[in-house]
Design an enzyme around this catalytic site. Structure first.
Site, PDB file in Angstrom:
ATOM      1  N   LYS A  13       1.112  -1.268  -0.358  1.00 30.49           N
ATOM      2  CA  LYS A  13      -0.016  -0.223   0.011  1.00 30.49           C
ATOM      3  C   LYS A  13       0.952   1.334  -0.336  1.00 30.49           C
ATOM      4  O   LYS A  13       0.428   1.990  -0.208  1.00 30.49           O
ATOM      5  CB  LYS A  13      -1.170   0.407   1.257  1.00 30.49           C
ATOM      6  N   ARG A  88      -9.800   1.211   9.311  1.00 31.73           N
ATOM      7  CA  ARG A  88      -9.563   0.324   9.532  1.00 31.73           C
ATOM      8  C   ARG A  88     -10.863  -0.379  10.151  1.00 31.73           C
ATOM      9  O   ARG A  88     -10.507  -1.800  10.565  1.00 31.73           O
ATOM     10  CB  ARG A  88      -8.190   0.212   9.836  1.00 31.73           C
ATOM     11  N   ARG A 127      10.969  -7.311   4.840  1.00 33.37           N
ATOM     12  CA  ARG A 127      11.246  -6.009   4.833  1.00 33.37           C
ATOM     13  C   ARG A 127      11.637  -5.252   6.773  1.00 33.37           C
ATOM     14  O   ARG A 127      12.183  -4.497   6.893  1.00 33.37           O
ATOM     15  CB  ARG A 127      10.271  -4.977   5.013  1.00 33.37           C
ATOM     16  N   ARG A 133      11.519  -1.985  11.029  1.00 32.76           N
ATOM     17  CA  ARG A 133      10.679  -1.387  11.983  1.00 32.76           C
ATOM     18  C   ARG A 133      10.004  -2.047  12.986  1.00 32.76           C
ATOM     19  O   ARG A 133      10.456  -3.144  13.175  1.00 32.76           O
ATOM     20  CB  ARG A 133       9.064  -1.064  10.779  1.00 32.76           C
ATOM     21  N   ARG A 144      -0.872  -8.743  13.333  1.00 29.12           N
ATOM     22  CA  ARG A 144      -1.303  -7.685  12.567  1.00 29.12           C
ATOM     23  C   ARG A 144      -1.968  -8.361  11.015  1.00 29.12           C
ATOM     24  O   ARG A 144      -3.656  -7.474  10.727  1.00 29.12           O
ATOM     25  CB  ARG A 144      -0.331  -6.679  11.509  1.00 29.12           C
TER      26      ARG A 144
HETATM   27  P1  AMP Z   1       0.634   0.408   8.687  1.00 30.99           P
HETATM   28  O1  AMP Z   1       2.089   1.749   8.357  1.00 30.99           O
HETATM   29  O2  AMP Z   1      -0.014   1.808   7.522  1.00 30.99           O
HETATM   30  O3  AMP Z   1       0.759  -0.160   8.180  1.00 30.99           O
HETATM   31  O4  AMP Z   1      -0.185   1.277  10.129  1.00 30.99           O
HETATM   32  C1  AMP Z   1       1.760   1.027  11.243  1.00 30.99           C
HETATM   33  C2  AMP Z   1       0.239   0.869  12.280  1.00 30.99           C
HETATM   34  O5  AMP Z   1      -0.605   2.474  12.679  1.00 30.99           O
HETATM   35  C3  AMP Z   1      -1.037   0.006  12.748  1.00 30.99           C
HETATM   36  O6  AMP Z   1       0.183  -1.721  12.438  1.00 30.99           O
HETATM   37  C4  AMP Z   1      -1.364   0.264  13.801  1.00 30.99           C
HETATM   38  O7  AMP Z   1      -0.808   0.426  14.825  1.00 30.99           O
HETATM   39  C5  AMP Z   1      -0.895   2.164  13.932  1.00 30.99           C
HETATM   40  N1  AMP Z   1      -2.398   2.827  12.566  1.00 30.99           N
HETATM   41  C6  AMP Z   1      -2.061   3.374  11.312  1.00 30.99           C
HETATM   42  N2  AMP Z   1      -4.042   3.294  10.179  1.00 30.99           N
HETATM   43  C7  AMP Z   1      -4.336   2.836  11.102  1.00 30.99           C
HETATM   44  C8  AMP Z   1      -5.731   3.039  11.874  1.00 30.99           C
HETATM   45  N3  AMP Z   1      -6.951   3.606  10.098  1.00 30.99           N
HETATM   46  N4  AMP Z   1      -6.545   2.918  12.198  1.00 30.99           N
HETATM   47  C9  AMP Z   1      -5.559   2.121  13.738  1.00 30.99           C
HETATM   48  N5  AMP Z   1      -4.567   2.374  13.580  1.00 30.99           N
HETATM   49  C10 AMP Z   1      -3.642   2.915  12.999  1.00 30.99           C
END
Ligand code: AMP
Length: 189
Positions: A13, A88, A127, A133, A144
């Protein structure tokens, strides 16, 4: 152009969000990136978000929704936007509907990147080695994926019913996937 980009963790994404948003000249708004920036800067929001992120849990809707509301209110979002990683949860869908109504915006399409789960876990672990990370350990990666399946995948049906969903095969090199997204949007629009 007002787009959502959805898909399981590791589906690419972030990468596609950057490329596609550039093509349309709109900002890519990634809630994950905004959280990570706040964590790095040790802001109040970052301190709150970090414990959830490190565990692979979702940051509470109240925190996430307020952040998105502010971001979509900024000047550059008037030209359009691509939201990456939001909504989400069903509660986030409802809040996004409210925010968009208030700002007078309408979504054009929701792109869903699809990919096999084993492939995704393998990608995320790779990654982890490259980017380091803190939420890319195997246990957290699996959590996740599980959260995505339980809480986020059902949102695809919501957008499918609204006639907005564009399914795109997320496996392949970056340009190939970008090509499929643009083709899908052409068809959708
Ligand atoms: P991502 O980089 O999109 O995978 O987001 C990394 C982390 O940020 C996720 O595992 C969540 O802990 C938090 N996060 C990102 N977007 C959201 C969202 N829309 N709702 C809740 N937590 C989020």
């Amino acid at each position: 152009m007002r787009l959502l980009l959805m898909g399981p963790p590791g589906a690419g994404k972030g990468t596609q969000a950057k490329v596609v948003s550039q093509k349309f000249g709109i900002p890519a708004i990634s809630t994950g990136d905004i959280f990570r920036m706040n964590v790095a800067n040790k802001t109040e929001l970052g301190v709150e978000a970090q414990r959830y992120m490190d565990a692979g849990e979702y940051v509470p809707d109240s925190v996430t929704n307020a952040m998105v509301r502010d971001r979509l209110g900024e000047e550059d979002a008037k030209a359009g936007f691509l939201l990456d990683g939001y909504p989400r949860t069903l509660a986030q869908v409802e809040e996004l509907d409210t925010i968009l109504r208030e700002y007078g915006y309408e979504l054009d399409a929701v792109v869903a990147l699809t990919a096999d789960e084993d492939e995704l876990v393998a990608r995320l672990l790779k990654r982890a080695q490259i980017e380091g990370r803190s939420d890319d350990t195997e246990e957290v990666v699996r959590r996740r994926q599980q959260l995505y399946t339980e809480q986020t995948a059902p949102l695809l049906d919501v957008y499918r019913e609204r006639g907005l969903l564009v399914d795109v095969d997320g496996i392949g090199d970056v340009e190939a996937v970008t090509g499929r997204i643009l083709e899908g949007l052409g068809k959708a629009g």
